[in-house]
Design a protein around this motif. Structure first.
Motif, mmCIF file in Angstrom:
data_model
loop_
_atom_site.group_PDB
_atom_site.id
_atom_site.type_symbol
_atom_site.label_atom_id
_atom_site.label_comp_id
_atom_site.label_asym_id
_atom_site.label_seq_id
_atom_site.Cartn_x
_atom_site.Cartn_y
_atom_site.Cartn_z
ATOM 1 N N ALA A 241 1.475 20.818 1.535
ATOM 2 C CA ALA A 241 0.109 20.508 1.093
ATOM 3 C C ALA A 241 -0.891 20.808 2.204
ATOM 4 O O ALA A 241 -1.961 21.392 1.963
ATOM 5 C CB ALA A 241 0.022 19.042 0.669
ATOM 6 N N GLU A 242 -0.546 20.422 3.423
ATOM 7 C CA GLU A 242 -1.440 20.700 4.553
ATOM 8 C C GLU A 242 -1.566 22.201 4.799
ATOM 9 O O GLU A 242 -2.621 22.685 5.240
ATOM 10 C CB GLU A 242 -0.936 19.964 5.789
ATOM 11 C CG GLU A 242 -1.101 18.451 5.675
ATOM 12 C CD GLU A 242 -0.258 17.664 6.670
ATOM 13 O OE1 GLU A 242 0.396 18.300 7.542
ATOM 14 O OE2 GLU A 242 -0.247 16.421 6.574
ATOM 15 N N GLY A 243 -0.496 22.954 4.492
ATOM 16 C CA GLY A 243 -0.570 24.408 4.600
ATOM 17 C C GLY A 243 -1.570 25.009 3.640
ATOM 18 O O GLY A 243 -2.250 25.998 3.963
ATOM 19 N N HIS A 244 -1.701 24.429 2.449
ATOM 20 C CA HIS A 244 -2.703 24.909 1.494
ATOM 21 C C HIS A 244 -4.119 24.666 1.996
ATOM 22 O O HIS A 244 -5.004 25.508 1.821
ATOM 23 C CB HIS A 244 -2.502 24.227 0.139
ATOM 24 C CG HIS A 244 -1.339 24.754 -0.633
ATOM 25 N ND1 HIS A 244 -0.040 24.426 -0.327
ATOM 26 C CD2 HIS A 244 -1.274 25.600 -1.685
ATOM 27 C CE1 HIS A 244 0.775 25.044 -1.165
ATOM 28 N NE2 HIS A 244 0.051 25.764 -2.009
ATOM 29 N N VAL A 245 -4.342 23.514 2.617
ATOM 30 C CA VAL A 245 -5.664 23.229 3.174
ATOM 31 C C VAL A 245 -5.980 24.213 4.300
ATOM 32 O O VAL A 245 -7.095 24.745 4.385
ATOM 33 C CB VAL A 245 -5.738 21.774 3.678
ATOM 34 C CG1 VAL A 245 -7.094 21.507 4.326
ATOM 35 C CG2 VAL A 245 -5.507 20.800 2.538
ATOM 36 N N ALA A 246 -4.988 24.481 5.150
ATOM 37 C CA ALA A 246 -5.192 25.442 6.240
ATOM 38 C C ALA A 246 -5.503 26.831 5.699
ATOM 39 O O ALA A 246 -6.376 27.542 6.225
ATOM 40 C CB ALA A 246 -3.948 25.483 7.136
ATOM 41 N N ALA A 247 -4.812 27.229 4.629
ATOM 42 C CA ALA A 247 -5.064 28.545 4.033
ATOM 43 C C ALA A 247 -6.450 28.607 3.422
ATOM 44 O O ALA A 247 -7.156 29.619 3.535
ATOM 45 C CB ALA A 247 -4.003 28.847 2.973
ATOM 46 N N LEU A 248 -6.875 27.539 2.767
ATOM 47 C CA LEU A 248 -8.212 27.496 2.176
ATOM 48 C C LEU A 248 -9.279 27.674 3.256
ATOM 49 O O LEU A 248 -10.227 28.460 3.096
ATOM 50 C CB LEU A 248 -8.405 26.159 1.451
ATOM 51 C CG LEU A 248 -9.787 25.900 0.861
ATOM 52 C CD1 LEU A 248 -10.071 26.846 -0.289
ATOM 53 C CD2 LEU A 248 -9.904 24.448 0.406
ATOM 54 N N GLU A 249 -9.115 26.970 4.351
ATOM 55 C CA GLU A 249 -10.119 27.044 5.412
ATOM 56 C C GLU A 249 -10.071 28.386 6.136
ATOM 57 O O GLU A 249 -11.109 28.897 6.581
ATOM 58 C CB GLU A 249 -9.926 25.855 6.350
ATOM 59 C CG GLU A 249 -10.248 24.532 5.623
ATOM 60 C CD GLU A 249 -9.889 23.276 6.380
ATOM 61 O OE1 GLU A 249 -9.218 23.386 7.441
ATOM 62 O OE2 GLU A 249 -10.256 22.172 5.910
ATOM 63 N N TYR A 250 -8.887 29.000 6.208
ATOM 64 C CA TYR A 250 -8.748 30.338 6.784
ATOM 65 C C TYR A 250 -9.578 31.369 6.011
ATOM 66 O O TYR A 250 -10.150 32.294 6.594
ATOM 67 C CB TYR A 250 -7.271 30.733 6.793
ATOM 68 C CG TYR A 250 -6.981 32.205 6.697
ATOM 69 C CD1 TYR A 250 -6.952 33.015 7.833
ATOM 70 C CD2 TYR A 250 -6.730 32.802 5.457
ATOM 71 C CE1 TYR A 250 -6.690 34.370 7.741
ATOM 72 C CE2 TYR A 250 -6.457 34.153 5.353
ATOM 73 C CZ TYR A 250 -6.443 34.941 6.499
ATOM 74 O OH TYR A 250 -6.181 36.288 6.401
ATOM 75 N N LEU A 251 -9.663 31.202 4.686
ATOM 76 C CA LEU A 251 -10.359 32.189 3.859
ATOM 77 C C LEU A 251 -11.838 32.294 4.181
ATOM 78 O O LEU A 251 -12.467 33.315 3.883
ATOM 79 C CB LEU A 251 -10.169 31.855 2.376
ATOM 80 C CG LEU A 251 -8.758 32.051 1.813
ATOM 81 C CD1 LEU A 251 -8.695 31.629 0.349
ATOM 82 C CD2 LEU A 251 -8.295 33.498 1.964
ATOM 83 N N THR A 252 -12.405 31.267 4.796
ATOM 84 C CA THR A 252 -13.828 31.304 5.146
ATOM 85 C C THR A 252 -14.134 32.439 6.121
ATOM 86 O O THR A 252 -15.216 33.043 6.072
ATOM 87 C CB THR A 252 -14.241 29.949 5.759
ATOM 88 O OG1 THR A 252 -14.003 28.923 4.794
ATOM 89 C CG2 THR A 252 -15.723 29.949 6.134
ATOM 90 N N THR A 253 -13.179 32.758 6.996
ATOM 91 C CA THR A 253 -13.402 33.807 7.995
ATOM 92 C C THR A 253 -12.446 34.988 7.825
ATOM 93 O O THR A 253 -12.401 35.871 8.683
ATOM 94 C CB THR A 253 -13.245 33.239 9.407
ATOM 95 O OG1 THR A 253 -11.948 32.634 9.538
ATOM 96 C CG2 THR A 253 -14.309 32.185 9.690
ATOM 97 N N ALA A 308 1.918 32.324 9.818
ATOM 98 C CA ALA A 308 1.163 31.115 9.456
ATOM 99 C C ALA A 308 0.757 30.338 10.700
ATOM 100 O O ALA A 308 -0.353 29.796 10.777
ATOM 101 C CB ALA A 308 1.982 30.234 8.527
ATOM 102 N N ALA A 309 1.652 30.291 11.691
ATOM 103 C CA ALA A 309 1.317 29.575 12.924
ATOM 104 C C ALA A 309 0.164 30.258 13.657
ATOM 105 O O ALA A 309 -0.773 29.600 14.121
ATOM 106 C CB ALA A 309 2.550 29.483 13.822
ATOM 107 N N ALA A 310 0.220 31.584 13.732
ATOM 108 C CA ALA A 310 -0.781 32.322 14.501
ATOM 109 C C ALA A 310 -2.128 32.395 13.796
ATOM 110 O O ALA A 310 -3.182 32.261 14.438
ATOM 111 C CB ALA A 310 -0.265 33.733 14.782
ATOM 112 N N GLU A 311 -2.131 32.590 12.470
ATOM 113 C CA GLU A 311 -3.377 32.864 11.764
ATOM 114 C C GLU A 311 -3.957 31.651 11.037
ATOM 115 O O GLU A 311 -5.173 31.545 10.891
ATOM 116 C CB GLU A 311 -3.169 34.019 10.782
ATOM 117 C CG GLU A 311 -2.751 35.309 11.482
ATOM 118 C CD GLU A 311 -2.582 36.483 10.532
ATOM 119 O OE1 GLU A 311 -3.181 36.456 9.430
ATOM 120 O OE2 GLU A 311 -1.854 37.435 10.887
#
Length: 341
Positions: A241-253, A308-311
């Motif tokens: 679940a936390e990975g989905h939040v990280a992916a969502l926030e990654y999409l901003t940039t 996933a760790a790096a990006e």
């Protein structure tokens, strides 16, 4: 962000709803409850300490989907809705292809019309086929493929989403290939509640431990692995679940239109290792027997999680023992799963 979570009452979706709220986002859930129970909504609201808007309809209905975007300003979509049982997909391939593709097409059309620029897609490790090289990498030399209709629907949709994102410069897509989610929220209030006979290992073990089933059948004990049973990359659903939040926030940039990420731990755990971990969690033996191999099972499957760790700045932190303790808390507090009403 205001996030539409399709399939948000399901196992992974419900945990992601809470993770989004913890991170400061707001949500609207869309679920037809074909593979979930309405009772989860009240529990989510109790855990979140707030009302969670829920729309109950089938996303293959394009008109209803579009009307939802008319009434909600949606900044991003996390798309879980879809059928997911591998065995059932073999028996009902047309049902799986129709549902899994049409729900996605319906969302994409509404997103395009309303200018919604971010999509996190629930893909699967089943896109890695028998020719894929371990550990599975997102940029492996072999093309993604699958050996069953469920997996092929994910392969198809990864191609569709990549093509659509390339043609729509404002759209950014994260394709999350996750491995074997297990565990539950630490409260024990929400968890995995499969209908009928569980298709996955840990819910089956949990039902044996709680007395709903007599014993576990372990498919194959003669694989070329340390204890002869299959190795899988199990990930705690809270980490996922936390990975989905990280992916969502990654999409901003994000600069690439569509990008795939493995969400796993990066190492394999055998069936028997998982059985013994659950025995430690439950404080009781889990009866099991070794039976014939199951057709289509790969001996070993685990992820390379370095991208996933790096990006994303994300890495799974919870152990197999954590997974089993939380899964047992959920199952022991809810021996029959969620109530029907």
């Amino acid at each position: 962000m205001h996030v539409l979570v399709s399939g948000g009452a399901g196992y992974i979706g419900s945990h992601t709803v809470l993770a989004l709220i913890r991170a400061g986002h707001s949500v609207v859930v869309v679920d037809d409850f074909s593979n979930s129970k309405a009772a989860v909504v009240g529990r989510l609201e109790a855990l979140a300490g707030q009302q969670i808007p829920v729309q109950a309809f089938d996303l293959t209905d394009r008109d209803k989907t579009d009307r939802l975007f008319d009434t909600e300003h949606v900044d991003a979509v996390i798309h879980f809705a879809g059928f997911k049982a591998v065995g059932e997909s073999v028996a009902k391939p047309l049902t799986y292809y129709t549902n899994n593709l049409d729900t996605t097409f319906s969302l994409l059309r509404a997103m395009e019309r309303h200018g919604t620029p971010k999509l996190v897609f629930s893909s699967s490790a089943t896109v890695y086929g028998p020719r894929s090289v371990l550990p599975y990498r997102e940029d492996g030399e072999e093309p993604i493929e699958a050996v069953n209709p469920y997996g092929r629907s994910k392969v198809m949709l990864e191609h569709v989403l990549t093509d659509v994102a390339a043609a729509a410069p404002a759209l950014k897509v994260a394709l999350l290939r996750y491995f074997n989610p297990v565990g539950a929220h630490p409260s024990g209030m929400i968890g995995e509640d499969p209908g009928g006979i569980p298709n996955n290992l840990v819910p089956y073990i949990a039902q044996v431990a709680v007395g709903r089933r007599e014993k576990l059948s372990v498919f194959g004990g003669d694989y070329d692995t340390p204890d002869g049973t299959c190795l899988r990359d199990y990930i705690h659903v809270e980490d996922l679940a936390e990975g989905h939040v990280a992916a969502l926030e990654y999409l901003t940039t994000a600069t690439e239109p569509a990008r795939a990420f493995n969400l796993g731990t990066g190492h394999g755990t055998s069936v028997l290792e998982m059985v013994h971990a659950f025995e430690r969690a439950a404080g009781r033996p889990i009866p099991y027997e070794i039976v014939d191999r199951r057709p289509g099972d790969l001996p070993v499957s685990y992820a390379d999680v370095s991208r996933a760790a790096a990006e994303l700045g994300w890495r799974a932190t919870r152990s197999v023992d954590d997974m089993c303790v939380d899964a047992w808390r959920w199952q022991s507090q809810n021996p029959e799963g969620y109530p029907d009403a």
